[in-house]
Design an enzyme around this catalytic site. Structure first.
Site, PDB file in Angstrom:
ATOM      1  N   TYR A 135       0.933  -1.245  -0.124  1.00 33.74           N
ATOM      2  CA  TYR A 135       0.103   0.075  -0.026  1.00 33.74           C
ATOM      3  C   TYR A 135       0.917   1.286  -0.004  1.00 33.74           C
ATOM      4  CZ  TYR A 135      -4.403  -2.364   0.489  1.00 33.74           C
ATOM      5  OH  TYR A 135      -5.457  -3.182   0.316  1.00 33.74           O
ATOM      6  N   LYS A 188       4.671 -13.828  -1.082  1.00 30.57           N
ATOM      7  CA  LYS A 188       4.701 -14.319  -2.458  1.00 30.57           C
ATOM      8  C   LYS A 188       5.990 -14.368  -2.785  1.00 30.57           C
ATOM      9  CE  LYS A 188       2.942 -15.261  -6.392  1.00 30.57           C
ATOM     10  NZ  LYS A 188       2.079 -16.524  -6.806  1.00 30.57           N
ATOM     11  N   ASP A 221      -1.392 -16.637  -3.062  1.00 29.75           N
ATOM     12  CA  ASP A 221      -2.561 -17.311  -3.830  1.00 29.75           C
ATOM     13  C   ASP A 221      -2.955 -18.640  -3.310  1.00 29.75           C
ATOM     14  OD1 ASP A 221      -0.003 -18.117  -4.504  1.00 29.75           O
ATOM     15  OD2 ASP A 221      -0.122 -17.987  -6.715  1.00 29.75           O
ATOM     16  N   ASP A 245      -5.215  -7.230   4.049  1.00 33.76           N
ATOM     17  CA  ASP A 245      -6.468  -6.716   3.907  1.00 33.76           C
ATOM     18  C   ASP A 245      -7.181  -7.516   3.085  1.00 33.76           C
ATOM     19  OD1 ASP A 245      -8.107  -4.883   3.739  1.00 33.76           O
ATOM     20  OD2 ASP A 245      -7.309  -3.438   2.401  1.00 33.76           O
ATOM     21  N   ASP A 249     -10.801 -10.189   4.643  1.00 32.95           N
ATOM     22  CA  ASP A 249     -11.998 -10.417   4.019  1.00 32.95           C
ATOM     23  C   ASP A 249     -12.556 -11.441   3.565  1.00 32.95           C
ATOM     24  OD1 ASP A 249     -12.221  -7.231   4.298  1.00 32.95           O
ATOM     25  OD2 ASP A 249     -12.993  -6.880   2.156  1.00 32.95           O
TER      26      ASP A 249
HETATM   27  P1  ATP Z   1     -13.204  -0.899   2.172  1.00 28.69           P
HETATM   28  O1  ATP Z   1     -12.385  -1.029   0.823  1.00 28.69           O
HETATM   29  O2  ATP Z   1     -13.689   0.406   2.486  1.00 28.69           O
HETATM   30  O3  ATP Z   1     -13.038  -1.957   3.019  1.00 28.69           O
HETATM   31  P2  ATP Z   1     -15.162  -2.743   0.538  1.00 28.69           P
HETATM   32  O4  ATP Z   1     -15.182  -2.440  -0.881  1.00 28.69           O
HETATM   33  O5  ATP Z   1     -14.375  -3.726   1.107  1.00 28.69           O
HETATM   34  O6  ATP Z   1     -14.884  -1.526   1.564  1.00 28.69           O
HETATM   35  P3  ATP Z   1     -17.669  -2.960   2.067  1.00 28.69           P
HETATM   36  O7  ATP Z   1     -18.126  -1.821   2.444  1.00 28.69           O
HETATM   37  O8  ATP Z   1     -16.957  -3.779   3.224  1.00 28.69           O
HETATM   38  O9  ATP Z   1     -16.712  -2.925   0.720  1.00 28.69           O
HETATM   39  O10 ATP Z   1     -18.764  -3.695   1.535  1.00 28.69           O
HETATM   40  C1  ATP Z   1     -18.739  -5.237   0.723  1.00 28.69           C
HETATM   41  C2  ATP Z   1     -19.877  -5.869   0.892  1.00 28.69           C
HETATM   42  O11 ATP Z   1     -20.144  -6.500   2.210  1.00 28.69           O
HETATM   43  C3  ATP Z   1     -21.174  -5.309   0.532  1.00 28.69           C
HETATM   44  O12 ATP Z   1     -22.127  -5.913  -0.057  1.00 28.69           O
HETATM   45  C4  ATP Z   1     -21.603  -4.720   1.871  1.00 28.69           C
HETATM   46  O13 ATP Z   1     -23.119  -4.365   2.064  1.00 28.69           O
HETATM   47  C5  ATP Z   1     -21.306  -6.050   2.607  1.00 28.69           C
HETATM   48  N1  ATP Z   1     -21.022  -5.501   4.349  1.00 28.69           N
HETATM   49  C6  ATP Z   1     -20.101  -5.067   4.744  1.00 28.69           C
HETATM   50  N2  ATP Z   1     -20.204  -4.676   5.968  1.00 28.69           N
HETATM   51  C7  ATP Z   1     -21.398  -5.121   6.401  1.00 28.69           C
HETATM   52  C8  ATP Z   1     -22.280  -5.086   7.547  1.00 28.69           C
HETATM   53  N3  ATP Z   1     -21.616  -4.673   8.758  1.00 28.69           N
HETATM   54  N4  ATP Z   1     -23.308  -5.726   7.673  1.00 28.69           N
HETATM   55  C9  ATP Z   1     -23.755  -6.210   6.331  1.00 28.69           C
HETATM   56  N5  ATP Z   1     -23.336  -6.285   5.126  1.00 28.69           N
HETATM   57  C10 ATP Z   1     -21.883  -5.536   5.172  1.00 28.69           C
END
Ligand code: ATP
Length: 358
Positions: A135, A188, A221, A245, A249
């Protein structure tokens, strides 16, 4: 003896003004149930509202106030939607992490018993290095490591340094020692030989001081495949900033939903609770957001305070908070992302009720 804390509250954007107050409500209930001193909360401007009111997404007075606090709850931000020039700046969480050198981003992914996990039994923690890596906007002293020499050429620098890897590796090994005594290094090094190779090698060196912790390592990966198939076999995972990061997720979703994925950003002296997810603009303002990630993050902050101040009441409040959330989920109160129909406020009330019931 109980200790009283003053914590900051930064609502942020999108679902932030829904999930952050929900977390405050259940932290108060958990502290009351544990007999801990009540928290003093201080609201501070951040995000789009702060741009409108103060001309800055992270106004200087917010940073100055945070420096005086015991810790704080940071809501998510939707910095991609900010007007220019704010959109081009380092985003609010990056700004705060950099300002306070919050080098360790600890991101657990734990499946609920009655949840909707893709891999039931998942119970792992990702330890993400927070200050450098790939980043490029946060690893330079001045300027940014991402630039465009011409309109059609874009360059980004990745930076890995031995001291930064040593300190994050120590965090990860200490955590592994307190948990299942297994650590996985993600890199990696077959392609990014010098940078992520240095990350892997320094982690392994630090590991020689932890002979009780079993170490393995995977390419990023391959690791995504392992997480989807067998996340339940991992304990602590340490990796650089961007890999961490992305991987967290994935791990959050594998454990049930990104909406239950908490995190804490910490240095040796400061800590910030922050859900691993973003501002979810697609569901903002509709009472649909899952507040669990923000609640669990706040519980992690209580645990951090308990360890720092040797304060069993704060530790008890953190444990009660986690049990209260589990009880609500077990009782069938789940938001839409967890396969249920509960609203943010209904889930929050169910957790607060479970805490009051003991
Ligand atoms: P960032 O880059 O800021 O982390 P992102 O692009 O990863 O954001 P998010 O905002 O985390 O995206 O959302 C990804 C998906 O997960 C969306 O469809 C969102 O509605 C869902 N989501 C994220 N947080 C929640 C939550 N607390 N409750 C329900 N759904 C969520």
């Amino acid at each position: 003896m109980a200790t009283s804390y003053t914590l900051g509250v930064l609502h942020g954007d999108g679902i932030g003004p829904e999930i952050v107050p929900a977390a405050v409500e259940v932290v108060d209930a958990a502290c009351a149930a544990a007999g801990a001193d009540p928290i003093s909360w201080v609201e501070l401007p951040l995000g789009a509202a702060a741009i409108e009111e103060h001309g800055d997404a992270v106004p200087p007075q917010t940073l100055a106030a945070l420096a005086e606090l015991d810790g704080w709850l940071l809501g998510p931000h939707d910095s991609a939607a900010y007007p220019q020039p704010h959109r081009s700046k380092l985003n609010p969480s990056g700004t705060i992490r950099k300002h306070f050198d919050l080098f360790a981003n600890i991101r657990p992914a734990k499946a609920f018993e009655a949840g909707n996990a893709i891999v039931p039994g998942t119970d792992l923690v990702i330890v993400r290095e927070n200050t450098q890596g790939f980043y490029a906007d946060r690893s330079t002293y001045a300027g940014t490591g991402e630039f465009m020499p011409s309109p059609d050429v874009a360059v980004a620098l990745g930076i890995i340094t031995r001291p930064a890897v040593e300190r994050i590796a120590r965090e990860a090994f200490e955590l592994a020692r307190r948990r299942g005594k297994r650590l996985t290094i993600v890199h990696k090094a077959n392609v990014l030989k010098m940078t992520t190779g240095l990350f892997r090698d320094v982690c392994r060196e630090v590991g020689t001081a932890y002979p009780d912790v079993t170490v393995d390592d995977f390419h990023i990966d391959a690791m995504t495949v392992h997480l989807v198939r067998r996340a339940d076999r991992f304990d602590v995972i340490v990796t650089e900033n961007m890999f961490g990061d992305i991987l967290s997720d994935l791990a959050g979703e594998v454990a049930g939903s990104l909406g239950i994925a908490p995190s804490i950003n910490a240095s040796d002296t400061r800590a910030m609770a922050q859900a691993a997810h973003g501002s979810a603009p697609d569901i903002a303002g509709r009472n649909l957001a899952n507040p669990i990630a923000m609640m669990l993050s706040s519980g992690m902050l209580l645990s951090w305070l308990a360890a720092k101040h040797d304060d069993p009441a704060a530790g008890d409040a953190a444990a009660r908070l986690e049990r209260g959330i589990e009880a609500a989920v077990r009782g069938g109160v789940r938001t839409r992302d967890m396969g249920g129909t509960a609203t943010t406020t209904e889930l929050t009330a169910a957790v607060a009720d479970a805490l009051r019931a003991g």
